[in-house]
Write a protein that holds these residues in place. Sequence first.
Motif, PDB file in Angstrom:
ATOM      1  N   PRO A 203       0.819  -1.214   0.000  1.00  0.00           N
ATOM      2  CA  PRO A 203       0.000   0.000   0.000  1.00  0.00           C
ATOM      3  C   PRO A 203       0.853   1.265   0.000  1.00  0.00           C
ATOM      4  N   THR A 204       0.249   2.348  -0.453  1.00  0.00           N
ATOM      5  CA  THR A 204       0.999   3.589  -0.616  1.00  0.00           C
ATOM      6  C   THR A 204       0.304   4.734   0.109  1.00  0.00           C
ATOM      7  N   PHE A 205       0.707   5.960  -0.147  1.00  0.00           N
ATOM      8  CA  PHE A 205       0.125   7.138   0.495  1.00  0.00           C
ATOM      9  C   PHE A 205       0.147   8.286  -0.507  1.00  0.00           C
ATOM     10  N   ASP A 206      -0.550   9.361  -0.164  1.00  0.00           N
ATOM     11  CA  ASP A 206      -0.569  10.558  -1.003  1.00  0.00           C
ATOM     12  C   ASP A 206       0.407  11.565  -0.404  1.00  0.00           C
ATOM     13  N   PRO A 207       1.503  11.893  -1.094  1.00  0.00           N
ATOM     14  CA  PRO A 207       2.489  12.824  -0.521  1.00  0.00           C
ATOM     15  C   PRO A 207       1.936  14.225  -0.283  1.00  0.00           C
ATOM     16  N   ARG A 208       0.809  14.563  -0.909  1.00  0.00           N
ATOM     17  CA  ARG A 208       0.200  15.880  -0.679  1.00  0.00           C
ATOM     18  C   ARG A 208      -0.442  15.942   0.709  1.00  0.00           C
ATOM     19  N   GLU A 209      -0.915  14.777   1.192  1.00  0.00           N
ATOM     20  CA  GLU A 209      -1.582  14.715   2.489  1.00  0.00           C
ATOM     21  C   GLU A 209      -1.002  13.563   3.312  1.00  0.00           C
ATOM     22  N   PHE A 210       0.333  13.519   3.368  1.00  0.00           N
ATOM     23  CA  PHE A 210       1.020  12.423   4.048  1.00  0.00           C
ATOM     24  C   PHE A 210       0.601  12.290   5.508  1.00  0.00           C
ATOM     25  N   PHE A 211       0.230  13.407   6.135  1.00  0.00           N
ATOM     26  CA  PHE A 211      -0.115  13.416   7.559  1.00  0.00           C
ATOM     27  C   PHE A 211      -1.399  12.641   7.859  1.00  0.00           C
ATOM     28  N   LYS A 212      -2.150  12.270   6.835  1.00  0.00           N
ATOM     29  CA  LYS A 212      -3.377  11.495   7.035  1.00  0.00           C
ATOM     30  C   LYS A 212      -3.123   9.991   7.046  1.00  0.00           C
ATOM     31  N   TYR A 213      -1.877   9.584   6.827  1.00  0.00           N
ATOM     32  CA  TYR A 213      -1.546   8.160   6.714  1.00  0.00           C
ATOM     33  C   TYR A 213      -0.658   7.714   7.875  1.00  0.00           C
ATOM     34  N   GLU A 214      -0.682   6.416   8.113  1.00  0.00           N
ATOM     35  CA  GLU A 214       0.189   5.850   9.142  1.00  0.00           C
ATOM     36  C   GLU A 214       1.650   5.999   8.725  1.00  0.00           C
ATOM     37  N   GLU A 215       2.507   6.262   9.701  1.00  0.00           N
ATOM     38  CA  GLU A 215       3.922   6.502   9.410  1.00  0.00           C
ATOM     39  C   GLU A 215       4.600   5.290   8.783  1.00  0.00           C
ATOM     40  N   LYS A 216       4.132   4.099   9.089  1.00  0.00           N
ATOM     41  CA  LYS A 216       4.771   2.902   8.543  1.00  0.00           C
ATOM     42  C   LYS A 216       4.657   2.830   7.021  1.00  0.00           C
ATOM     43  N   LEU A 217       3.694   3.560   6.454  1.00  0.00           N
ATOM     44  CA  LEU A 217       3.529   3.560   5.000  1.00  0.00           C
ATOM     45  C   LEU A 217       4.553   4.435   4.303  1.00  0.00           C
ATOM     46  N   TYR A 218       5.235   5.315   5.041  1.00  0.00           N
ATOM     47  CA  TYR A 218       6.204   6.206   4.417  1.00  0.00           C
ATOM     48  C   TYR A 218       7.438   5.445   3.939  1.00  0.00           C
ATOM     49  N   LYS A 219       7.792   4.390   4.639  1.00  0.00           N
ATOM     50  CA  LYS A 219       8.999   3.636   4.283  1.00  0.00           C
ATOM     51  C   LYS A 219       8.831   2.930   2.941  1.00  0.00           C
ATOM     52  N   ASN A 220       9.874   2.948   2.159  1.00  0.00           N
ATOM     53  CA  ASN A 220       9.877   2.238   0.877  1.00  0.00           C
ATOM     54  C   ASN A 220      10.354   0.815   1.126  1.00  0.00           C
ATOM     55  N   PRO A 221       9.469  -0.182   1.002  1.00  0.00           N
ATOM     56  CA  PRO A 221       9.872  -1.562   1.312  1.00  0.00           C
ATOM     57  C   PRO A 221      10.965  -2.098   0.402  1.00  0.00           C
ATOM     58  N   LEU A 222      11.126  -1.516  -0.760  1.00  0.00           N
ATOM     59  CA  LEU A 222      12.166  -1.981  -1.680  1.00  0.00           C
ATOM     60  C   LEU A 222      13.570  -1.716  -1.148  1.00  0.00           C
ATOM     61  N   ILE A 223      13.694  -0.709  -0.282  1.00  0.00           N
ATOM     62  CA  ILE A 223      15.023  -0.373   0.249  1.00  0.00           C
ATOM     63  C   ILE A 223      15.084  -0.454   1.770  1.00  0.00           C
ATOM     64  N   SER A 224      13.912  -0.578   2.426  1.00  0.00           N
ATOM     65  CA  SER A 224      13.887  -0.505   3.890  1.00  0.00           C
ATOM     66  C   SER A 224      13.405  -1.774   4.571  1.00  0.00           C
TER      67      SER A 224
END
Length: 440
Positions: A251-272
């Motif tokens: 799952p992903t998030f909208d960078p325009r409204e990142f504050f509406k999403y859980e912090e765990k979604l910010y990490k890129n699983p391909l590198i993290s």
Amino acid sequence: MLFFSFLFLLIIARLFYWQIIKASTLAEIGRSQYGQTVQIPAKRGDIMTSDGYPIATNKISYTVFANPKEIVDKKRVSEVLSPLLEVDIASISSNLSLDLFWVPLKKQVEIDKKIQIEQLNLRGIGFNEEYSRFYPEASMAAHLLGFLGKDEKGFDKGYFGLEGYYDRLLKGKDGEAIQIHDAFGKPVLVKLSQISNQVDGSSLILGIDRSVQFLVENKLKQGMEDYQASKGMVVVMNPKTGEIIALAAFPTFDPREFFKYEEKLYKNPLISDLYEPGSTFKPLIMSAALNSKVVLPETRCNICNGPVSIGGYEIHTWNDKYYKNINMIDVIMHSDNTGMVFVAQKLGLDRLIKYLEKFGIGVLTGVDLQGEISSFLKPKEDWYAVDLATASFGQGISITPIELLSAISAIANEGKKWNPMLSPQLKIPMAQSLKYTQKY
């Protein structure tokens, strides 16, 4: 004569003191009386795909401010502005009660709201122009981009992805200016003067192909729906250059409204995210064995007729089917675990560790995204016989997806491994070469 000469010298000395020695101090005092130093934010650089389309850019917004000393009916102004600015009446009222000439009420106000407020002709309310971050494609490539947030001092700061990795390059350098006011705090000059040291941020042109990115995201969504998967990821890279052409994760998030999403979604699983690569690891071990000439494509496996016992453990194939005396081509084709154990034993621990290091396993790839992590390879003395066996089919070892992609790309590029890179403008040199002596 002596008296007047002494008086003249005294006056000259005093003038020298005020105009030369104390000049800077007096200038600062003067500026504080008639003006104020304000920060002029630099324009943040754009992030563009390979065709020049901006997927992270800027749009003009406004800071609404008030001069409380000019506002007569503070209660009415608070009631009128509250719904337009979406700020509590109490908060606006408290700001308007301050004994100041300039108080910010709301930042990043859109142009339509500005026009509505201007039409009200409210005395003591003004606007400062500023830039705010805009992502035209919404959540497309969100893990690639990251987002623009605020640091502990309230200044813009990039987090995760490209926004985080290239934050200093993108943000540029803010300038300073003196805004002149009269004795009542009203601006005397229409424009700010003496802007100094301002440098706009640099823009990035990526190797991302927008068509491929769009296709990858759609196919990934479709695949997750078809198989009811909780998450998925895809990255496409040119093995001959290291240039990343598409990258997506859900799952992903909208960078325009990142504050509406859980912090765990910010990490890129391909590198993290670390994981056991499993059978996708087998080509690395097989290529190392072929390159070392300990096996050939036609070499037959003499332990592939059933489960293999090592150090008290029994190793099976994934489907409990066994192929007696199969060659190395069939070992890969059937994804045969017992065949890979045979290959690892032929290769030996020393060579296996050496090749894993050459493939970049256990170290950062250097991809230009914020948040990359890596595990590490155990030292030779900590390996057991069963570890050698399980590593041959990608178990008991942790890597990130980007590590595996980089390593596999070396096989596709005749043993030459490039560091993965999103911005070809800032290409880093070839990481290393596996120095293949023979092609198969």
